[in-house]
Design a protein around this motif. Structure first.
Motif, PDB file in Angstrom:
ATOM      1  N   GLY A  49      37.481  38.251  39.719  1.00  0.00           N
ATOM      2  CA  GLY A  49      36.958  36.945  40.080  1.00  0.00           C
ATOM      3  C   GLY A  49      35.451  36.841  39.906  1.00  0.00           C
ATOM      4  N   ARG A  50      34.979  35.593  39.951  1.00  0.00           N
ATOM      5  CA  ARG A  50      33.540  35.359  39.806  1.00  0.00           C
ATOM      6  C   ARG A  50      32.766  35.919  40.990  1.00  0.00           C
ATOM      7  NH1 ARG A  50      33.373  29.037  37.649  1.00  0.00           N
ATOM      8  NH2 ARG A  50      34.497  29.416  35.679  1.00  0.00           N
ATOM      9  N   LEU A  51      33.377  35.842  42.181  1.00  0.00           N
ATOM     10  CA  LEU A  51      32.695  36.347  43.370  1.00  0.00           C
ATOM     11  C   LEU A  51      32.368  37.824  43.222  1.00  0.00           C
ATOM     12  CD1 LEU A  51      31.684  35.879  46.241  1.00  0.00           C
ATOM     13  CD2 LEU A  51      33.997  36.367  47.069  1.00  0.00           C
ATOM     14  N   ARG A  52      33.305  38.564  42.662  1.00  0.00           N
ATOM     15  CA  ARG A  52      33.067  39.989  42.450  1.00  0.00           C
ATOM     16  C   ARG A  52      31.946  40.218  41.445  1.00  0.00           C
ATOM     17  NH1 ARG A  52      37.727  44.565  41.470  1.00  0.00           N
ATOM     18  NH2 ARG A  52      36.326  46.352  41.185  1.00  0.00           N
ATOM     19  N   GLY A  53      31.913  39.418  40.397  1.00  0.00           N
ATOM     20  CA  GLY A  53      30.850  39.555  39.410  1.00  0.00           C
ATOM     21  C   GLY A  53      29.481  39.241  39.994  1.00  0.00           C
ATOM     22  N   VAL A  54      29.408  38.160  40.781  1.00  0.00           N
ATOM     23  CA  VAL A  54      28.131  37.800  41.413  1.00  0.00           C
ATOM     24  C   VAL A  54      27.696  38.884  42.388  1.00  0.00           C
ATOM     25  CG1 VAL A  54      26.994  36.138  42.942  1.00  0.00           C
ATOM     26  CG2 VAL A  54      28.505  35.326  41.107  1.00  0.00           C
ATOM     27  N   ALA A  55      28.647  39.415  43.171  1.00  0.00           N
ATOM     28  CA  ALA A  55      28.312  40.456  44.139  1.00  0.00           C
ATOM     29  C   ALA A  55      27.798  41.717  43.443  1.00  0.00           C
ATOM     30  CB  ALA A  55      29.539  40.782  44.991  1.00  0.00           C
TER      31      ALA A  55
END
Length: 294
Positions: free
Chosen positions: A53-59
């Motif tokens: 997910g995008r959240l994982r990439g941002v984190a």
């Protein structure tokens, strides 16, 4: 030095265990509860085939930037403070690697693909396709391998610069590295065990046992490249700027130590990945297609 034993360390360890176990369960259950049954059945065809997910990439980017900021701050701190925060800075880099595991796996696959296609033949092509499809799942194996490598690099550099080796430090290094290696090995064994149906399908269409083993070895090379490579980079990212400040430059680490560390990571991946194959390949292909791994 005196050993002081009390309740606070026990409560702290228990609290960390409770929070991490519950958090891991909640995160997994939250994702599963948001998936439609039809989509879940389609995703089950390939273990770990879902895109991160995008959240994982941002984190992962946030932790990478934070790790860089910590490295810079430690570099401007006094020498005794810089030495004491090296484990914290290294941990920040490792968290970023853990979050970015799927992308690291795909990058390693892309780098290894030309050689695997040229040398590995059909097994190499299957390994490349499998690593691309299971990049998210393989990140669970990449992270502990990176942890072992990064920690070993940081500690060996510190021990090399210390002059006379401290045997307690060496024992502690081997103990921590061994614990992380067990985590990595257990993860790799479980990832292989869950592929009974996949390997049985390959055998039903004509693949021989040695070809299945060749696929696993080729995939192991990609995992080793991703895990040991990212771990070595993390160790260097911390010890190149901070090691010079604390009097333990990375250049002081002998070449044979680098070779032994990276080779140990590769051997760990291959040994753990191939360990369950004897059990899986003893199952008749027709039976393996219709039953789940256990």
């Amino acid at each position: 030095m005196t050993l002081e034993v009390g309740l606070p360390p026990l409560f702290a360890a228990g609290g960390v265990l409770l929070v991490c176990s519950q958090l891991g369960g909640v995160v997994g259950a939250w994702r599963a509860s948001r998936t439609r049954p039809s989509a879940a059945l389609a995703d089950s065809a390939v273990q770990g085939g879902a895109r991160p997910g995008r959240l994982r990439g941002v984190a992962s980017l946030v932790f990478l930037v934070g790790a860089g900021a910590l490295t810079v701050a430690a570099g401007h701190a006094p020498e005794e403070d810089a030495a004491s925060v090296i484990p914290l800075v290294l941990l920040a880099h490792l968290v970023a690697i853990g979050l970015a595991g799927p992308w690291i796996g795909r990058l390693a696959t892309a780098l290894a693909a030309p050689l695997l296609h040229r040398v590995g033949g059909a097994a190499g092509e299957l390994a490349v396709a499998g690593c691309r499809a299971r990049a998210r799942r393989l990140s669970a194996a990449i992270t502990p391998v990176a942890l072992v490598t990064a920690f070993a690099v940081a500690k060996f550099v510190s021990l090399t610069g210390a002059g006379e080796p401290d045997w307690m430090e060496i024992f502690g290094t081997l103990l921590y590295a061994g614990f992380a290696a067990l985590v990595a090995a257990n993860t790799l064994v479980m990832l292989t065990l869950e592929r009974l149906r996949e390997f049985s399908l390959l055998r039903t269409v004509g693949a021989e046992k040695r070809q299945v083993v060749a696929v696993v070895l080729a995939e192991g090379a990609v995992i080793a490249l991703a895990g040991a490579g990212s771990g070595a980079l993390a160790g260097c990212a911390v010890m190149v700027p901070l090691g010079e400040k604390t009097g333990t430059p990375v250049s002081g680490l002998p070449a044979w130590v680098w070779a032994a560390t990276l080779l140990s990571g590769a051997v760990l991946v291959w040994a753990a990945s191939c360990a369950p194959l004897g059990r899986l390949l003893r199952v008749r292909p027709v039976e393996g297609v219709t039953r789940r791994s256990s």
